[in-house]
Scaffold this motif. Structure first.
Motif, PDB file in Angstrom:
ATOM      1  N   GLU A 150      20.291  44.863 -17.982  1.00 22.78           N
ATOM      2  CA  GLU A 150      20.653  43.844 -18.967  1.00 22.78           C
ATOM      3  C   GLU A 150      21.420  42.707 -18.308  1.00 22.78           C
ATOM      4  O   GLU A 150      21.188  41.529 -18.590  1.00 22.78           O
ATOM      5  CB  GLU A 150      21.506  44.455 -20.080  1.00 22.78           C
ATOM      6  CG  GLU A 150      20.778  45.433 -20.977  1.00 22.78           C
ATOM      7  CD  GLU A 150      21.731  46.093 -21.967  1.00 22.78           C
ATOM      8  OE1 GLU A 150      22.952  45.809 -21.905  1.00 22.78           O
ATOM      9  OE2 GLU A 150      21.258  46.892 -22.788  1.00 22.78           O
ATOM     10  N   SER A 151      22.359  43.069 -17.436  1.00 20.44           N
ATOM     11  CA  SER A 151      23.182  42.073 -16.761  1.00 20.44           C
ATOM     12  C   SER A 151      22.323  41.112 -15.948  1.00 20.44           C
ATOM     13  O   SER A 151      22.524  39.888 -15.996  1.00 20.44           O
ATOM     14  CB  SER A 151      24.195  42.767 -15.843  1.00 20.44           C
ATOM     15  OG  SER A 151      24.912  41.827 -15.079  1.00 20.44           O
ATOM     16  N   PHE A 152      21.347  41.660 -15.226  1.00 24.07           N
ATOM     17  CA  PHE A 152      20.502  40.802 -14.407  1.00 24.07           C
ATOM     18  C   PHE A 152      19.701  39.833 -15.273  1.00 24.07           C
ATOM     19  O   PHE A 152      19.566  38.646 -14.945  1.00 24.07           O
ATOM     20  CB  PHE A 152      19.558  41.642 -13.544  1.00 24.07           C
ATOM     21  CG  PHE A 152      18.661  40.802 -12.682  1.00 24.07           C
ATOM     22  CD1 PHE A 152      19.168  40.169 -11.557  1.00 24.07           C
ATOM     23  CD2 PHE A 152      17.324  40.631 -13.001  1.00 24.07           C
ATOM     24  CE1 PHE A 152      18.358  39.376 -10.770  1.00 24.07           C
ATOM     25  CE2 PHE A 152      16.500  39.841 -12.213  1.00 24.07           C
ATOM     26  CZ  PHE A 152      17.017  39.208 -11.095  1.00 24.07           C
ATOM     27  N   GLY A 153      19.179  40.319 -16.400  1.00 19.94           N
ATOM     28  CA  GLY A 153      18.447  39.442 -17.307  1.00 19.94           C
ATOM     29  C   GLY A 153      19.332  38.340 -17.868  1.00 19.94           C
ATOM     30  O   GLY A 153      18.896  37.191 -18.030  1.00 19.94           O
ATOM     31  N   GLU A 154      20.581  38.684 -18.155  1.00 21.15           N
ATOM     32  CA  GLU A 154      21.529  37.690 -18.668  1.00 21.15           C
ATOM     33  C   GLU A 154      21.854  36.653 -17.597  1.00 21.15           C
ATOM     34  O   GLU A 154      22.020  35.467 -17.893  1.00 21.15           O
ATOM     35  CB  GLU A 154      22.793  38.401 -19.154  1.00 21.15           C
ATOM     36  CG  GLU A 154      22.548  39.238 -20.412  1.00 21.15           C
ATOM     37  CD  GLU A 154      23.634  40.271 -20.677  1.00 21.15           C
ATOM     38  OE1 GLU A 154      24.636  40.306 -19.922  1.00 21.15           O
ATOM     39  OE2 GLU A 154      23.481  41.061 -21.628  1.00 21.15           O
ATOM     40  N   HIS A 155      21.929  37.098 -16.339  1.00 16.55           N
ATOM     41  CA  HIS A 155      22.149  36.164 -15.238  1.00 16.55           C
ATOM     42  C   HIS A 155      21.013  35.138 -15.165  1.00 16.55           C
ATOM     43  O   HIS A 155      21.254  33.956 -14.900  1.00 16.55           O
ATOM     44  CB  HIS A 155      22.203  36.917 -13.911  1.00 16.55           C
ATOM     45  CG  HIS A 155      23.537  37.529 -13.608  1.00 16.55           C
ATOM     46  ND1 HIS A 155      23.872  37.979 -12.350  1.00 16.55           N
ATOM     47  CD2 HIS A 155      24.615  37.754 -14.386  1.00 16.55           C
ATOM     48  CE1 HIS A 155      25.104  38.465 -12.369  1.00 16.55           C
ATOM     49  NE2 HIS A 155      25.560  38.354 -13.606  1.00 16.55           N
ATOM     50  N   GLN A 156      19.797  35.601 -15.380  1.00 15.14           N
ATOM     51  CA  GLN A 156      18.646  34.689 -15.317  1.00 15.14           C
ATOM     52  C   GLN A 156      18.781  33.580 -16.357  1.00 15.14           C
ATOM     53  O   GLN A 156      18.504  32.404 -16.065  1.00 15.14           O
ATOM     54  CB  GLN A 156      17.348  35.465 -15.543  1.00 15.14           C
ATOM     55  CG  GLN A 156      16.089  34.600 -15.387  1.00 15.14           C
ATOM     56  CD  GLN A 156      15.917  34.097 -13.972  1.00 15.14           C
ATOM     57  OE1 GLN A 156      15.792  34.879 -13.039  1.00 15.14           O
ATOM     58  NE2 GLN A 156      15.926  32.773 -13.806  1.00 15.14           N
ATOM     59  N   ALA A 157      19.225  33.944 -17.551  1.00 17.25           N
ATOM     60  CA  ALA A 157      19.415  32.934 -18.605  1.00 17.25           C
ATOM     61  C   ALA A 157      20.497  31.941 -18.204  1.00 17.25           C
ATOM     62  O   ALA A 157      20.386  30.737 -18.476  1.00 17.25           O
ATOM     63  CB  ALA A 157      19.782  33.623 -19.915  1.00 17.25           C
ATOM     64  N   VAL A 158      21.537  32.415 -17.532  1.00 20.02           N
ATOM     65  CA  VAL A 158      22.619  31.535 -17.077  1.00 20.02           C
ATOM     66  C   VAL A 158      22.092  30.563 -16.016  1.00 20.02           C
ATOM     67  O   VAL A 158      22.351  29.356 -16.080  1.00 20.02           O
ATOM     68  CB  VAL A 158      23.795  32.363 -16.508  1.00 20.02           C
ATOM     69  CG1 VAL A 158      24.808  31.462 -15.818  1.00 20.02           C
ATOM     70  CG2 VAL A 158      24.462  33.165 -17.621  1.00 20.02           C
ATOM     71  N   VAL A 159      21.351  31.088 -15.039  1.00 19.02           N
ATOM     72  CA  VAL A 159      20.804  30.240 -13.977  1.00 19.02           C
ATOM     73  C   VAL A 159      19.883  29.183 -14.551  1.00 19.02           C
ATOM     74  O   VAL A 159      19.959  27.996 -14.186  1.00 19.02           O
ATOM     75  CB  VAL A 159      20.059  31.097 -12.929  1.00 19.02           C
ATOM     76  CG1 VAL A 159      19.324  30.200 -11.926  1.00 19.02           C
ATOM     77  CG2 VAL A 159      21.024  32.009 -12.189  1.00 19.02           C
ATOM     78  N   ASP A 160      19.012  29.570 -15.475  1.00 22.40           N
ATOM     79  CA  ASP A 160      18.074  28.622 -16.080  1.00 22.40           C
ATOM     80  C   ASP A 160      18.818  27.506 -16.817  1.00 22.40           C
ATOM     81  O   ASP A 160      18.451  26.322 -16.710  1.00 22.40           O
ATOM     82  CB  ASP A 160      17.139  29.343 -17.048  1.00 22.40           C
ATOM     83  CG  ASP A 160      16.154  30.274 -16.349  1.00 22.40           C
ATOM     84  OD1 ASP A 160      15.979  30.136 -15.119  1.00 22.40           O
ATOM     85  OD2 ASP A 160      15.581  31.150 -17.022  1.00 22.40           O
TER      86      ASP A 160
END
Length: 225
Positions: free
Chosen positions: A173-183
């Motif tokens: 979940e954390s990694f997926g949330e990081h992707q949203a932050v980067v985008d």
């Protein structure tokens, strides 16, 4: 004098790391004589390090009982995560406007490093890389006061953020949330970056229950010890 303070800083960081990794559990004693022997230094820098940790809220000094690793109540912990979520959201909002192209690339590289740890199932490795990911965002806010406040609270919450990552499925979940932050940051969308970071940090719903369960396990270990 400066040398003693430097040694105190080194000892403080060593104790902080032990607390963050769970080597020192809440309530664990920090005996001055034991620390003096272990790190081969006089009591003056040991006491200085313990006072620094007390000021940071990581250690409690108890009359006639010495120093112990601080226990944070659940209510207090949730309040700290609420503040952390808002600090991170503010960092994200500012970073979306102020990040340089080089900082965006550095964040992407950090995200890819997190992916390698995630794909390897390396929770501890992911934890350390996750910390760098967030610190890059604090720096990218280009607000030194905000950066310092975010880093200070992040440090206090390190043991608990690490505990959360050990909950089944949380690293994914954390990694997926990081992707949203980067985008969001790469797109210069401050509102989306703030919302993504706030949601990434705040403790509520199932995550609240997971934190309670993780804390209960830590307390059980402390009681056994």
């Amino acid at each position: 004098m400066s040398n003693k303070l430097t040694r105190a800083d080194q000892l403080r960081e060593s104790i902080e790391e032990d607390i963050a990794t769970g080597a020192l559990l809440p309530g664990a004693p920090l005996d001055e004589a034991e620390l003096t022997a272990r790190f081969q230094m006089s009591r003056t820098p040991v006491r200085e390090a313990l006072l620094q940790l007390e000021a940071a809220g990581m250690v409690e000094m108890r009359p006639r009982h010495g120093a112990v690793v601080a226990k944070i109540s659940l209510d207090r912990l949730v309040e700290m995560f609420e503040v952390m979520a808002e600090l991170e959201a503010m960092c994200g909002r500012l970073a979306a406007r102020r990040m340089s192209p080089e900082q965006i690339e550095a964040l992407r590289a950090s995200h890819f490093a997190c992916q390698a740890a995630h794909d390897a199932g390396d929770t501890d490795g992911y934890y350390h890389l996750n910390e760098r990911f967030h610190c890059l965002i604090y720096e990218a806010s280009h607000n030194t006061y905000l950066r310092d406040q975010a880093k200070a609270l992040h440090k206090l919450l390190r043991p608990y953020r690490r505990l959360q990552l050990r909950v089944k499925g949380r690293m994914n979940e954390s990694f997926g949330e990081h992707q949203a932050v980067v985008d969001a940051l790469a797109g210069g969308d401050g509102d989306a970056a703030a919302a993504a970071l706030r949601g990434h940090i705040v403790v509520q719903g199932e995550r609240f229950g997971d934190l309670i369960a993780a804390l209960a396990q830590v307390q059980a270990q402390a009681n056994v010890g």
